[in-house]
Design an enzyme around this catalytic site. Structure first.
Site, PDB file in Angstrom:
ATOM      1  N   CYS A 113      52.118  42.346  51.939  1.00 21.13           N
ATOM      2  CA  CYS A 113      53.164  41.448  51.433  1.00 21.13           C
ATOM      3  C   CYS A 113      54.492  41.721  52.142  1.00 21.13           C
ATOM      4  O   CYS A 113      54.876  42.873  52.336  1.00 21.13           O
ATOM      5  CB  CYS A 113      53.310  41.649  49.924  1.00 21.13           C
TER       6      CYS A 113
ATOM      7  N   CYS B 149      59.521  45.138  47.207  1.00 22.74           N
ATOM      8  CA  CYS B 149      59.575  45.637  45.829  1.00 22.74           C
ATOM      9  C   CYS B 149      59.239  47.146  45.812  1.00 22.74           C
ATOM     10  O   CYS B 149      58.141  47.544  46.225  1.00 22.74           O
ATOM     11  CB  CYS B 149      58.594  44.869  44.948  1.00 22.74           C
TER      12      CYS B 149
ATOM     13  N   CYS C  85      55.877  48.607  44.464  1.00 27.09           N
ATOM     14  CA  CYS C  85      54.596  47.933  44.701  1.00 27.09           C
ATOM     15  C   CYS C  85      53.802  48.490  45.874  1.00 27.09           C
ATOM     16  O   CYS C  85      54.286  48.537  47.012  1.00 27.09           O
ATOM     17  CB  CYS C  85      54.845  46.436  44.910  1.00 27.09           C
TER      18      CYS C  85
ATOM     19  N   CYS D 108      43.437  36.313  35.138  1.00 26.58           N
ATOM     20  CA  CYS D 108      44.682  36.201  35.898  1.00 26.58           C
ATOM     21  C   CYS D 108      44.458  36.564  37.361  1.00 26.58           C
ATOM     22  O   CYS D 108      44.003  37.663  37.664  1.00 26.58           O
ATOM     23  CB  CYS D 108      45.735  37.108  35.275  1.00 26.58           C
TER      24      CYS D 108
ATOM     25  N   CYS E 145      45.318  32.033  34.563  1.00 30.60           N
ATOM     26  CA  CYS E 145      46.677  32.474  34.870  1.00 30.60           C
ATOM     27  C   CYS E 145      46.732  32.807  36.349  1.00 30.60           C
ATOM     28  O   CYS E 145      45.749  33.292  36.917  1.00 30.60           O
ATOM     29  CB  CYS E 145      47.022  33.704  34.037  1.00 30.60           C
TER      30      CYS E 145
ATOM     31  N   CYS F 107      54.400  33.395  31.533  1.00 32.44           N
ATOM     32  CA  CYS F 107      54.118  34.815  31.314  1.00 32.44           C
ATOM     33  C   CYS F 107      55.177  35.561  32.107  1.00 32.44           C
ATOM     34  O   CYS F 107      55.190  35.496  33.342  1.00 32.44           O
ATOM     35  CB  CYS F 107      52.708  35.156  31.798  1.00 32.44           C
TER      36      CYS F 107
ATOM     37  N   ARG G  77      52.482  42.060  25.882  1.00 30.45           N
ATOM     38  CA  ARG G  77      51.315  42.734  26.486  1.00 30.45           C
ATOM     39  C   ARG G  77      51.643  44.152  26.929  1.00 30.45           C
ATOM     40  O   ARG G  77      52.564  44.367  27.726  1.00 30.45           O
ATOM     41  CB  ARG G  77      50.780  41.938  27.681  1.00 30.45           C
TER      42      ARG G  77
END
Ligand code: SAM
Ligand code: DTB
Ligand code: SF4
Length: 323
Positions: free
Chosen positions: A63, A67, A70, A107, A138, A198, A270
């Site tokens: 990616c 972040c 991550c 998801c 999702c 979400c 969650r």
């Protein structure tokens, strides 16, 4: 009843006072906070029922974003092997297995800044096929451009996950390649397309209690509030900038869940990433604090999650049922 212990008015976008409210909740004595949260929870939900979502990474690693938490960022040397997009048949097979295990939502996550037009086509097929299995669908694909949320909705998507991650003032310490407003813009597109939202965040990134109040105020100030609110505890992955961050006290994590429940009384809160590293007694306290959803299945996106058998035993011990 004093001011703090009375029920909050329904949340509307009123950032400063919401933040004060969130901070006051986080500052309560632990048992007062949990009692309040469980009371609000029982007014809005069956306290035995826990919704279960299974995650699948449909496109892993590489990616371009930075972040700091991550493992999938190409900028961090985490040793993670990047993978091209999974074939449709494999996604459907995994979704069917998740349904067999008792998950109600599936998801699909992709390590993108956002999907390009050609990326979206195969994902639309996945959504259509997973939906046909009778599962809620999702996706979490990063930032969406105009029209993409509508395409996903038309394919049968029920929820879009896009997290605010942290408070606006701490955000720049964690991510520099997109800003807070970008995230709010995507959330707006998702909402306008008629998708369920979400949206949650991560705690344990070295942020202060005040910053956790700031995150909760942002989430609770979304109007309407998100249907699902994932509260993740940072999973520290070697090679990411946030590896080595001092672990958050478990009491602070439970407080965050409880405050989320009180501030977003009708949302599914969650208990998300971090359960594999969390004592089951702490997870039980999170359920007492009003968490009523989990990620279910051995894997999150790239890191581990408790085994299904272990979660089933925990549910049994606590008298919880899938819901
Ligand atoms: N690339 C898309 C995006 O960022 O929106 C979708 C996938 S991304 C992995 C989804 C969410 O996972 C992030 O927003 C973050 O909240 C959470 N996440 C990622 N790595 C994490 C970690 N190490 N610990 C806890 N949560 C994490
Ligand atoms: C969310 O809030 N947490 C999930 C889901 N939404 C996409 C992701 C957690 C990822 C944890 C690190 C990993 O497994 O890569
Ligand atoms: Fe990419 Fe999403 Fe990971 Fe950020 S959280 S690096 S956008 S996969």
């Amino acid at each position: 009843m004093n001011q703090i212990l009375s029920r909050p008015a329904p949340a509307a976008p009123r950032a400063r006072s919401l933040r004060d409210e969130a901070r006051a909740l986080l500052d309560l004595p632990f048992n007062d906070l949990l009692f309040r949260a469980q009371t609000v929870h029982r007014e809005n939900f069956d306290p035995r029922r826990i919704q279960r979502s299974t995650l699948l990474s449909i496109k892993t690693g590489g990616c371009p974003e930075d972040c700091g938490y991550c493992p999938q960022s190409a900028r961090h040397a985490t040793g993670l092997e990047s993978e091209a997009m999974l074939p449709l048949a494999e996604v459907v097979r995994t979704a069917a297995a998740a349904r067999e295990n008792g998950a109600s939502r599936f998801c699909m996550g992709a390590a993108w800044r956002g999907p390009k037009a050609r990326d979206l086509e195969p994902v639309l097929d996945m959504v259509r096929e997973v939906k046909k299995l009778g599962l809620e669908t999702c996706c979490t694909l990063g930032m969406l451009q105009d029209g993409q949320a509508e395409q996903l909705r038309e394919a049968g998507l029920d929820y879009y996950n896009h997290n605010l991650d942290t408070a606006p003032e701490f955000y720049g310490e964690v991510i520099t390649t997109r800003d807070y407003q970008d995230r709010l813009d995507t959330l707006e597109r998702v909402r306008k397309a008629g998708l369920n939202v979400c949206c949650g965040g991560i705690v344990g990134m070295g942020e202060s209690r005040e910053a956790r109040a700031g995150l909760l105020a942002q989430l609770a100030g979304l109007d309407p509030q998100p249907e699902s609110v994932p509260i993740n505890q940072l999973v520290q992955v070697e090679g990411t900038p946030l590896a080595g961050t001092e672990a958050i006290a478990w009491t602070e994590f439970v407080r965050t869940v409880a405050a989320a429940r009180i501030l977003m009384p009708r949302s599914f809160v969650r208990l998300s990433a971090g359960r594999a590293q969390m004592h089951e007694a702490v997870q039980a306290l999170c359920f007492l604090a009003g968490a009523n959803s989990i990620f279910y299945g051995e894997k999150l996106l790239t890191t581990g999650n408790p085994d299904v058998a272990r979660d089933d035993a925990l549910f049994e011990a606590l008298g919880l049922v899938a819901g």
